[in-house]
Design an enzyme around this catalytic site. Structure first.
Site, PDB file in Angstrom:
ATOM      1  N   ASP A 425     -24.654 -81.408  55.552  1.00 17.38           N
ATOM      2  CA  ASP A 425     -24.342 -80.708  54.314  1.00 17.38           C
ATOM      3  C   ASP A 425     -24.188 -81.753  53.210  1.00 17.38           C
ATOM      4  O   ASP A 425     -24.096 -82.956  53.482  1.00 17.38           O
ATOM      5  CB  ASP A 425     -23.040 -79.921  54.506  1.00 17.38           C
ATOM      6  CG  ASP A 425     -22.592 -79.217  53.241  1.00 17.38           C
ATOM      7  OD1 ASP A 425     -23.448 -78.665  52.537  1.00 17.38           O
ATOM      8  OD2 ASP A 425     -21.380 -79.247  52.956  1.00 17.38           O
ATOM      9  N   PHE A 596     -21.378 -68.557  32.555  1.00 14.24           N
ATOM     10  CA  PHE A 596     -22.371 -69.189  33.422  1.00 14.24           C
ATOM     11  C   PHE A 596     -22.627 -68.346  34.667  1.00 14.24           C
ATOM     12  O   PHE A 596     -21.723 -67.715  35.206  1.00 14.24           O
ATOM     13  CB  PHE A 596     -21.877 -70.572  33.844  1.00 14.24           C
ATOM     14  CG  PHE A 596     -22.800 -71.285  34.794  1.00 14.24           C
ATOM     15  CD1 PHE A 596     -23.841 -72.064  34.308  1.00 14.24           C
ATOM     16  CD2 PHE A 596     -22.635 -71.158  36.160  1.00 14.24           C
ATOM     17  CE1 PHE A 596     -24.700 -72.714  35.184  1.00 14.24           C
ATOM     18  CE2 PHE A 596     -23.487 -71.802  37.049  1.00 14.24           C
ATOM     19  CZ  PHE A 596     -24.528 -72.580  36.552  1.00 14.24           C
ATOM     20  N   LYS A 619     -24.283 -75.006  26.607  1.00 15.33           N
ATOM     21  CA  LYS A 619     -24.554 -76.104  27.537  1.00 15.33           C
ATOM     22  C   LYS A 619     -25.208 -75.521  28.781  1.00 15.33           C
ATOM     23  O   LYS A 619     -24.894 -74.391  29.196  1.00 15.33           O
ATOM     24  CB  LYS A 619     -23.267 -76.843  27.910  1.00 15.33           C
ATOM     25  CG  LYS A 619     -22.253 -76.015  28.682  1.00 15.33           C
ATOM     26  CD  LYS A 619     -20.988 -76.799  28.973  1.00 15.33           C
ATOM     27  CE  LYS A 619     -19.991 -75.947  29.774  1.00 15.33           C
ATOM     28  NZ  LYS A 619     -18.702 -76.612  29.988  1.00 15.33           N
ATOM     29  N   ARG A 653     -25.497 -86.019  37.806  1.00 16.36           N
ATOM     30  CA  ARG A 653     -25.762 -84.624  37.467  1.00 16.36           C
ATOM     31  C   ARG A 653     -25.779 -84.504  35.952  1.00 16.36           C
ATOM     32  O   ARG A 653     -24.886 -85.007  35.273  1.00 16.36           O
ATOM     33  CB  ARG A 653     -24.682 -83.714  38.052  1.00 16.36           C
ATOM     34  CG  ARG A 653     -24.634 -83.756  39.549  1.00 16.36           C
ATOM     35  CD  ARG A 653     -23.431 -83.020  40.089  1.00 16.36           C
ATOM     36  NE  ARG A 653     -23.452 -81.610  39.745  1.00 16.36           N
ATOM     37  CZ  ARG A 653     -22.977 -80.646  40.536  1.00 16.36           C
ATOM     38  NH1 ARG A 653     -22.481 -80.961  41.709  1.00 16.36           N
ATOM     39  NH2 ARG A 653     -22.986 -79.405  40.169  1.00 16.36           N
ATOM     40  N   ARG A 838     -30.735 -74.948  48.127  1.00 11.83           N
ATOM     41  CA  ARG A 838     -30.553 -73.505  47.932  1.00 11.83           C
ATOM     42  C   ARG A 838     -30.678 -72.738  49.244  1.00 11.83           C
ATOM     43  O   ARG A 838     -31.244 -71.650  49.287  1.00 11.83           O
ATOM     44  CB  ARG A 838     -31.568 -72.971  46.921  1.00 11.83           C
ATOM     45  CG  ARG A 838     -31.286 -73.351  45.472  1.00 11.83           C
ATOM     46  CD  ARG A 838     -29.998 -72.764  44.981  1.00 11.83           C
ATOM     47  NE  ARG A 838     -29.780 -72.940  43.548  1.00 11.83           N
ATOM     48  CZ  ARG A 838     -28.601 -72.861  42.975  1.00 11.83           C
ATOM     49  NH1 ARG A 838     -27.532 -72.644  43.710  1.00 11.83           N
ATOM     50  NH2 ARG A 838     -28.465 -73.007  41.681  1.00 11.83           N
TER      51      ARG A 838
END
Length: 1216
Positions: A425, A596, A619, A653, A838
């Site tokens: 993971d 979001f 954003k 990120r 995903r």
């Protein structure tokens, strides 16, 4: 307290567009129609005593994850023991030993079996008791429970009943599945962390019914009653159907009002709820599955060997019976001592079939010592001790959390040394889920000089590996510079930024000050967090829905824009540097918030500043924002894109920040449409909201981008590098988006520059109608991508070329279908690294199963969340990351460690040791039992298949249990071919496990052949020496007792000396066990012989009076023992001289101290002891060195060509 009251008055639902704004249940809403099976649950709120009447009777809230209980332990544990075929055989032999046909006394057969089975059952009880203690800890947690009259008092979880009212405080777990009644927020909103359930760290928003909002204090529950009618217990985490009958009105219930057991209350002071499901009826327990029974590869192969030995046992028993029948038919009538006139049935030549059958049973019992009865129990003892050493390894102890390694099962220790593929993971396993604001790009200018962990680790590796052209010094300077930069100030959670141009108000001196101001305000305003004032530190901390938001707010605070207060309609920011010399608190009126979601990949707020300007601040993912930029908003697009690529390569990120200024008319027109969509009712409500939001979120102006470091756990890149050098393949299975997964791939060096990325994706599904033909087209498209990628790899001629496979969850759905999964697996195996993003928990398990079954090699899955449980249980070995709040993965795992970096030591050190120890131990067991058991067969044949044993019963009882047990246990627990630090320095040694070097058929049959040779040498040399000559000075010849004891002495010496020769690492324990076992034999022989002849029988004073005084006994024992291990010594000497193994070379280097005297040779040998790999820092550095060499080679060629042209030019005039 004032702050608390303000926070409680917030109506948080006004902030959200999509997440929780379904219309509340009102009197106009229709309740669910609940009829038939599956909807029989009736809960009487605040009246739990009504559920104790049958029916209904609901289960208690205590849980049990144990395998046994007091009642079931004995029958279940016995069943588990006698599932082993060897134990069944010895049970039958023990039962037959009570009959006259048995060659042994009952005690000699029953005692060893009882000892072995009893010890195994005790081990099972010990391991199950640990699970019991964990259950006790959980069941005794406390929660505030309504006792009546509006009074709440603490109560143990196990005593909570259906219908109870509980009050859960902030940061507490929910003790059962609850109906959410009210919270500390006025409008009944609460935040829930579901990491234990689905592995997600983002907070979920739950809302209560409007009818129960008034139940906001303890006193309001004094006379509260109500009835819940709903679905029966089921494992679906995301559904709930039910009705709530309250004050003569029925309200429909849905999942947004249900709080599930083992999820945690966050960002909310307290909630009230009524218990719906308890204990094993809760959804989390309905989803739990018992850990599958896992067996190691060696254990499975061991069973096959035992079956082979059974076949040998049956064959020699049949041979013995045939020989006995022949002797009985032709010789027995002439044996007067058998009394032909009164012969027993098993010797009657007139009943050969019955005689042969009875002798077959006798032979099966007699030769049973070919099967090692103590093998299973010895292995279990060894594995328990190995597990205790793993648990006590100080190098796998995490000081921060106080967590040690935990071998939760000892059955798979040796499997740790045979792993081929690791499936990991990402979040919480490779990363800490701690975000640090590290760099940013504002108005086309890059800010932030501090290196990320990836850059620092890569620089460190380069410094240690590269030593040419002055590069090492440059790298060291850069690395030390990054360290010194980080030491200027104490660490701040969420903020790792360093750049004097922006810090301490210096940003006001920059040329692009307006863009900087807007950038910082977007960070401080565009969010849904709540501030908490810390009186101790005098600063604000933030309760944010995601770690990213917390990092942005920490950054804004450090830049001088501190988010300090939120009201129902406003956000307040304290700006430190906009007005020199004073701190100004500015109010931004919050008009709308477009929150979001994973589909939108962005969030926006529309605010009105103090000057009356209306601004949209947005954003989101750079690909989403860039597509929505206005023509005049792309001024910084090119430079920002370049910076984003650099940040991505550094493993960071990224998010893009943008804005849009609105006039009153434009906003009013849009807001009217938005409010209509927001208050609409129907299935298309969200689609309408999305369409209206899209109308606003366009024609944006780009301001800049952020780069946040999803911090890797300490030592992750180095661990992956070492595992890659050990020859292990590493796959990453994550629920994160592809961009984030790729960033982490670069961070971990699973990906690197120059590696060819194969991205398997599907066409845009939204643009295609859903139909069978569409699905077939998609499958064909994916199949073509896989086929083309496989072909590209096959045609690649560069031996250093590396490929990385990246695939998302939607594509994986098709790739895992039966007609395609083998092709997908073949492609994945050909790639250096594989990243699946995903992916759902079920897909993680399916991928793990595909790798396990498709490659037929050992797989290890490692994760930290409940969403990893499937793959942890599916893999051959499951490893859970402990030391975090989510313990579901740990509870389902076989081994638990606190940090991913400890996996290196768990596999490369303990795995290597355990594999080799168990393999050598089993081979030795078969050797010693064959050496011992076949001597009984030879004596049987030598004595006309009489069924007589040459050994005393007590000799045979003690052989496996006492006289040879401790040395083999010391081999299995303490043996080390090389020390732990050498295992880490020479990672290629690990490949001895995956290639099964020490437990292949060549080695197994070699040990068996050694046992056959030893049995022949022991038996025939003893017979030759003692058969027809005097063995004492008075002329006495040896009787059967003397020959048997002498033969047994030779066996004890031979097998114990053999194990001493096998060992590479000696401590005082091994010396005591090996030589003590030999001494024990003589002590026993002395004491046994001293007993009355009633008990000692033919062994009465056999050592003192018979064998001890005879020199030939001692000489024969010595010579026969030496002859037994001469072939092994010869084999080892030849192997070490002409074909040494890796550990042989290392052992000799260490023995002669060449690692100290000749460091160059030691370093050279270390460089050889690495598997060729294309991932990890070593591969990255090797690629860099090759690149430098290629450039140098090209430069030299150019210089040679230039010199050649120059010389030809100078020679041409002379030719003229």
């Amino acid at each position: 307290m004032a702050h608390k009251r303000i926070r409680e008055r917030l109506r948080r639902s006004a902030l959200y567009t999509f997440a929780c704004l379904g219309n509340r249940a009102t009197e106009d809403d229709q309740p669910h129609a609940l009829h038939g099976a599956g909807y029989t649950r009736t809960v009487h709120c605040n009246q739990p005593h009504l559920h104790e009447i049958k029916p209904p009777y609901y289960c208690k809230n205590d849980i049990s994850t144990t395998k046994y209980n007091v009642i079931t332990f004995l029958p279940t544990a016995l069943f588990e023991q006698f599932r082993r075929v060897a134990n069944i055989y010895f049970l039958l032999a023990a039962l037959l030993s009570v009959f006259p046909i048995s060659p042994f006394s009952p005690i000699s057969m029953i005692a060893p079996l009882a000892f072995v089975v009893g010890l195994s059952m005790a081990k099972e009880a010990l391991e199950d008791s640990r699970r019991f203690l964990q259950d006790v800890t959980v069941n005794n947690r406390k929660v505030n429970h309504h006792t009546g009259n509006g009074v709440f008092e603490p109560k143990a979880w196990k005593d909570i009943r259906v219908g109870d009212i509980v009050k859960v405080e902030k940061d507490e777990f929910f003790p059962a599945d609850l109906l959410f009644l009210s919270s500390s927020y006025e409008d009944g909103i609460c935040y829930v962390e579901t990491m234990n359930l689905d592995g997600e760290t983002n907070l979920k928003v739950k809302r209560s019914l409007e009818a129960t909002l008034g139940l906001d204090s303890d006193e309001t529950f004094k006379d509260f009653t109500g009835t819940i009618q709903g679905e029966d217990p089921n494992p679906s985490l995301y559904t709930f159907v039910g009705n709530f009958d309250y004050e003569r009105q029925v309200y429909p219930l849905d999942p947004s009002q249900i709080l599930l057991r083992d999820s945690k209350l966050r960002n909310t002071d307290h909630i009230y709820g009524v218990v719906i499901f308890t204990g094993h009826d809760t959804k989390v327990m309905q989803n739990s599955t018992r850990s599958p029974s896992k067996r190691s590869t060696i254990e499975k192969k061991m069973d096959l060997i035992i079956y082979i030995l059974f076949a040998v046992l049956v064959i020699i028993s049949v041979m013995s019976s045939v020989g006995f029948m022949i002797k009985t038919k032709y010789k027995a009538p002439n044996w007067w001592f058998l009394r032909p006139d009164n012969i027993e049935v098993q010797y009657d030549p007139q009943k050969l079939g019955l005689a042969g059958l009875s002798h077959l049973v006798t032979a099966l019992i007699l030769y049973g010592y070919l099967i090692p009865i103590s093998l299973y129990v010895s292995i279990e003892i060894v594995k328990v001790l190995q597990a205790s050493f793993i648990n006590q390894d100080i190098h796998m102890y995490d000081e921060e959390t106080g967590t040690a390694a935990d071998a939760r099962t000892s059955n798979l220790n040796e499997e740790l040394g045979q792993v081929d593929t690791i499936l990991s993971d990402k979040t919480g396993t490779l990363t800490c889920n701690q975000m640090d604001f590290l760099k940013c790009s504002i108005a086309g200018v890059a800010y932030g000089v501090r290196a990320s962990d990836v850059e620092v680790a890569a620089a460190k590796q380069m410094a240690s590996e590269v030593d040419k052209d002055g590069e090492e010094s440059d790298v060291n300077e850069n690395y030390s510079g990054s360290e010194s930069a980080g030491s200027k100030r104490p660490p701040i959670k969420g903020f790792g930024f360093e750049d004097d141009r922006l810090m301490n108000g210096n940003w006001v001196k920059e040329a692009n000050v307006d863009d900087l101001l807007l950038f910082f305000r977007i960070l401080a305003v565009c969010h849904t967090a709540i501030p908490d004032y810390n009186e101790v530190t005098g600063s604000f901390t933030y309760e944010a829905e995601s770690p990213d938001e917390g990092a942005f707010l920490a950054a804004a605070r450090e830049f001088g824009f501190e988010f300090c207060r939120r009201t129902q309609s406003s956000v307040f920011i304290r700006e430190k540097y906009t007005n020199p010399g004073q701190v100004v608190e500015r109010e931004f009126k919050l008009l709308n918030l477009l929150d979001f979601s994973s589909k939108r990949k962005r969030m926006s707020v529309i605010v009105r500043d103090e000057e009356g300007n209306i601004i949209l601040m947005c954003k989101g993912a750079d690909s989403i924002i860039f597509d929505r930029l206005a023509k005049n908003g792309k001024k910084y697009l090119e430079s920002t894109t370049r910076h984003l690529n650099e940040y991505g390569e550094a493993g960071l990120r990224t998010l893009a920040l943008s804005y849009k200024r609105l006039d009153e008319e434009e906003y009013s027109a849009w807001n009217n449409e938005f409010q209509k969509a927001k208050t609409s009712v129907g299935v298309d409500r969200e689609a309408t909201l999305e369409r209206v939001s899209e109308m606003m979120e366009k024609d944006l102006i780009l301001v800049g981008a952020t780069a946040v470091e999803d911090k890797l756990q300490k030592g992750v890149p180095q661990c992956i590098d070492k595992l890659a050098q050990a020859g292990l393949k590493i796959w990453v299975l994550t629920g994160d988006k592809m961009e984030t997964a790729i960033n982490i791939g670069f961070a971990c060096s699973l990906l690197r520059q120059g590696m060819k990325q194969i991205c398997i994706t599907i066409p845009n599904l939204d643009a295609m109608p859903a139909s069978d033909s569409t699905k077939e087209a998609i499958k064909d498209n994916i199949l073509n991508q896989i086929t083309n990628a496989s072909q590209m790899i096959k045609l690649e001629k560069d031996p250093h070329a590396a490929f990385a496979l990246i695939i998302d969850g939607k594509t994986l759905t098709y790739a895992l279908e039966d007609d395609m999964k083998r092709l997908f697996l073949a492609l994945a195996v050909d790639c250096a690294s594989v990243i699946c993003c995903r992916v759902s928990p079920k897909q993680k398990a399916l991928v793990t199963r595909l790798v396990k079954e498709g490659t037929k090699k050992t797989t290890l899955a490692i994760g930290d969340g409940a969403n990893d449980v499937g793959m942890i249980q599916e893999a051959d070995i499951g490893v859970g990351i402990s030391g975090v709040e989510g313990m579901q993965a740990v509870m389902a795992s076989d081994f638990a460690i606190a940090q991913f970096r400890f996996l290196e030591r768990l596999l490369v050190v303990h795995g290597h040791w355990c594999y080799k120890r168990i393999a050598q131990m089993i081979c030795y067991f078969f050797y010693k039992n064959i050496a011992f058991g076949l001597t009984i067969f030879y004596f049987e044949a030598f004595t006309s298949f009489s069924g007589q044993s040459v050994y005393d019963d007590w000799y045979m009882i003690l052989f496996n249990v006492v006289l040879t047990s401790l040395p083999v246990i010391s081999l299995g627990v303490l043996e080390q071919d090389v020390p732990s630090e050498v295992c880490l320095q020479f990672p290629a040694l690990y490949q001895q496990g995956p290639t099964n070097l020490f437990f292949d058929w060549y080695r197994i049959l070699g040990w068996m052949a050694n046992g056959v040779y030893s049995s022949i040498a022991i038996f025939f040399f003893n017979i030759i020496i003692f058969y027809d000559q005097a063995f004492r000075s008075d002329g006495q010849t040896a009787d059967m007792a003397a020959v048997g004891t002498s033969m047994f002495s030779s066996i004890i010496w031979a097998v114990n000396c053999q194990i001493a020769l096998t060992m590479s690492h000696f401590t005082w324990v091994q010396h005591v066990f090996v030589w003590g076992s030999i001494a024990t034999w003589y002590i026993f022989l002395f004491l046994y012989g001293a007993l009355s002849p009633t008990y000692s029988k033919n062994a009465y004073k056999i050592l003192v009076e018979s064998l001890g005084p005879a020199p030939i006994y001692w000489i024969a024992t010595f010579l026969i023992s030496v002859s037994c291990f001469l072939p092994y010594l010869t084999h080892i000497a030849i192997q070490r001289c002409f074909n040494p193994m890796d550990h042989h070379i290392i052992q000799e280097i260490k023995y002669y101290k060449k690692d100290i005297e000749d460091r160059h040779m030691w370093k050279r040998e270390r460089s050889k002891a690495k598997q060729e790999t294309k991932i990890g820092f070593t591969a990255r550095v090797d690629a860099k060195i090759r690149q430098i060499k290629e450039k140098l080679h090209i430069k030299q060629q150019q210089q040679q060509q230039h010199s050649t042209l120059t010389s030809s030019t100078t020679q041409s005039p002379s030719l003229l």
